[in-house]
Design an enzyme around this catalytic site. Structure first.
Site, PDB file in Angstrom:
ATOM      1  N   ASP A 205      14.973  38.357 -29.316  1.00  0.00           N
ATOM      2  CA  ASP A 205      15.541  39.591 -28.790  1.00  0.00           C
ATOM      3  C   ASP A 205      16.310  39.320 -27.489  1.00  0.00           C
ATOM      4  O   ASP A 205      15.864  38.547 -26.651  1.00  0.00           O
ATOM      5  CB  ASP A 205      14.367  40.548 -28.508  1.00  0.00           C
ATOM      6  N   GLU A 268      19.500  37.061 -31.059  1.00  0.00           N
ATOM      7  CA  GLU A 268      20.287  38.284 -30.935  1.00  0.00           C
ATOM      8  C   GLU A 268      21.257  38.050 -29.784  1.00  0.00           C
ATOM      9  O   GLU A 268      20.960  38.321 -28.623  1.00  0.00           O
ATOM     10  CB  GLU A 268      19.400  39.506 -30.645  1.00  0.00           C
TER      11      GLU A 268
HETATM   12  C1  GLC Z   1      17.288  44.543 -28.668  1.00  0.00           C
HETATM   13  C2  GLC Z   1      16.622  45.233 -29.817  1.00  0.00           C
HETATM   14  C3  GLC Z   1      16.583  46.688 -29.522  1.00  0.00           C
HETATM   15  C4  GLC Z   1      15.755  46.905 -28.274  1.00  0.00           C
HETATM   16  C5  GLC Z   1      16.311  46.098 -27.128  1.00  0.00           C
HETATM   17  C6  GLC Z   1      15.326  46.015 -26.011  1.00  0.00           C
HETATM   18  O1  GLC Z   1      18.610  44.903 -28.525  1.00  0.00           O
HETATM   19  O2  GLC Z   1      17.285  44.943 -31.002  1.00  0.00           O
HETATM   20  O3  GLC Z   1      16.059  47.442 -30.586  1.00  0.00           O
HETATM   21  O4  GLC Z   1      15.736  48.257 -27.926  1.00  0.00           O
HETATM   22  O5  GLC Z   1      16.562  44.773 -27.503  1.00  0.00           O
HETATM   23  O6  GLC Z   1      14.256  45.203 -26.373  1.00  0.00           O
END
Ligand code: GLC
Length: 524
Positions: A205, A268
């Site tokens: 993440d 991500e």
């Molecule tokens: C990422 C996740 C999202 C979350 C954010 C904070 O972007 O995909 O769903 O709210 O991180 O953890």
């Protein structure tokens, strides 16, 4: 085709499947999906033909951000099951040849995490340095101009210890301080803990965000509205995207490579320029896969998609494996964003996703063409998108229950139980109905995955764009030729030579030109 000695790079050519656990299948009647529900539907995932699943957060959490606010990195959220259930899931999946990836959240913890509770106790608490604390600006007020995901200041005043703490998302998600060596040591242990339990890898993440500028400099204004590099008019130059972050992934990559088969790090990587994206692969010593958001946000046109694909492949280091996705729990579902619910376009998008070289990640429901659901404000569960204006409407729209059958509860939960989010139009689109119908999107998707596995398993196929008139996209990938008509009229492009293996539509005759929004795969 890149090297894959002994099948060690199992993600190359694979299809991963993002499964939003709370919305998959509720087996205990509490309205939330659970790990037992995943086990119950592993055979479906095998039938569909995916190679692995990435589970949305499974760790204990107060659920201010549905598990992205972790309060314990070594457990399982009691709503979802137990550590034993997760072990059983990994074993049952493994017996079917399916890999299981977890979601790891290293950018921040819940303020309910024991580290933060301790850190907030006093300025010299053992864990104080795990988080980013700062004094007020010289003139008073927050230390700098950074904003959180809701557009408010990213700093919350902590009265008892007289400092601000940083949170780039909700104020209940305190950012960790990656300048602190102990944080590295903690996460190295956490990573090993899960790898030792048979977890095949992590989706990481906020992978581009871990380090913050050590001097906490103000972010400059954004030059142009840019949903990836900017937030509320600010370029996230100092609050994220810092070069030091790469060292974290080099360390984790070494850990991942120490296992057999090697574990996978899928980031991500919320960046808009493909040069930065390519940087996350390092010299084949950082992430093995990095999500491509310029692709997600490209317009659904031959020109834009082919441009992103070509530019990505040109930028990625030799041997790197691109990762393609079009839907997720933040950005919504492609059958809505790209296709406006038009089934011809949904099939075309699936055909492209299934034939791009590298790794493709489907989101639960993509395979039946599930669209976003308009969740009425009173039923919304996502605080971040309810409060802020940065998410283009509530993220709940893409988190509604999987549509298993046409019943009022969509087969997600028992009759009479209220699901945590309302179901979409399950009568119109559901797994059971589409499984029976040989012409359904689901059966088409399954045929695509079958073909993909036969052609691409274990490899990053060679991609070459072919000349095509405007509005059309043609490419050779491995031993296949793909032609795709991104227009509402018959294509000027002829059907490719060679045996037609799959088409999004029924073909009047084998050599007929492509119809509106038709895509064809042939063997060359
Ligand atoms: C990422 C996740 C999202 C979350 C954010 C904070 O972007 O995909 O769903 O709210 O991180 O953890």
């Amino acid at each position: 085709m890149s090297e894959n000695a002994g099948g060690q790079r199992w993600w190359q050519g694979a299809v991963l499947y993002q499964l939003y656990v709370r919305s998959w299948l509720d087996t205990d009647g509490d309205g939330y999906g659970d790990l037992a529900g995943i086990i119950a539907r592993l055979d479906y995932l095998c039938w569909l033909g995916v190679d692995g699943i990435w589970l949305s957060p499974t760790m204990p959490s107060p659920d201010e951000d549905w598990g992205y606010d972790v309060s314990g990195y070594r457990g399982v959220h009691p709503d979802l099951g137990s550590l034993e259930d997760l072990g059983r899931l990994i074993a049952e999946a493994g017996a079917r040849g399916l890999k299981v990836l977890l979601d790891l959240v290293p950018n921040h913890t819940s303020t309910a995490h024991p580290w933060f509770v301790d850190a907030a106790g006093s300025r010299d608490a053992r864990h104080r340095g795990y988080y980013v604390w700062a004094d007020p600006a010289p003139g008073g007020g927050p230390p700098n101009n950074w904003v959180d995901a809701t557009g408010r200041p990213a700093w919350t005043w902590h009265g008892p210890t007289g400092q601000y703490y940083l949170h780039l998302f909700l104020d209940s998600q305190a950012d960790l301080n990656w300048h602190e060596p102990a944080v590295h040591a903690e996460f190295e242990q956490i990573v090993r803990y899960w790898f030792d339990r048979g977890v095949a890898g992590f989706r990481i993440d906020v992978a581009n965000g871990l380090y913050k500028d050590a001097k906490l400099r103000d972010n400059p204004p954004a030059a142009a509205p840019d949903r990836l590099g900017a937030r509320f008019g600010q370029q996230m130059k100092y609050s994220a995207n810092r070069p030091e972050t790469h060292a974290v992934f080099r360390d984790w990559r070494q850990i991942a490579e120490g296992y057999r088969p090697p574990r996978l790090l899928l980031g991500e990587t919320w960046v808009g320029d493909l040069g930065s994206l390519a940087g996350f692969y390092g010299h084949d010593d950082e992430l093995q896969l990095a999500f491509n958001f310029p692709f997600v946000f490209a317009r659904f046109t031959a020109q834009d998609l082919s441009r992103v694909v070509g530019a990505t492949l040109a930028r990625l280091p030799a041997g790197a494996c691109p990762a393609w996705t079009a839907s997720n729990h933040d950005v919504g579902r492609f059958p809505t964003r790209w296709c406006g619910g038009d089934e011809r376009k949904v099939r075309l998008a699936l055909l492209v996703l299934a034939t791009l070289p590298g790794t493709t990640v489907l989101y639960y429901g993509d395979e039946i063409g599930m669209t976003d659901v308009a969740v009425p404000p009173a039923l919304r569960r996502d605080k971040m998108s309810r409060e802020g204006d940065g998410w283009e409407g509530s993220r709940d729209r893409a988190r509604t229950p999987m549509q298993w059958d046409g019943s009022p509860s969509a087969g997600f939960t028992a009759d009479g139980v209220t699901p945590w989010l309302p179901c979409g139009d399950a009568a119109a689109r559901n797994v059971a109905g589409q499984r029976r119908d040989p012409r359904s999107v689901l059966r088409f998707c399954r045929a695509l995955l079958d073909l993909r596995r036969a052609e691409f398993a274990g490899t990053v196929a060679r991609y070459e764009m072919l000349p095509a008139p405007e509005g059309q996209w043609a490419y050779r990938v491995g031993g296949l030729t793909v032609v795709a008509n991104f227009s509402g009229w018959p294509a000027a492009l002829p059907c490719p030579a060679g045996e037609v293996l799959l088409s999004t539509a029924e073909r009047p005759s084998p050599r007929a030109p492509l119809g509106a929004w038709e895509g064809v795969i042939s063997r060359t």
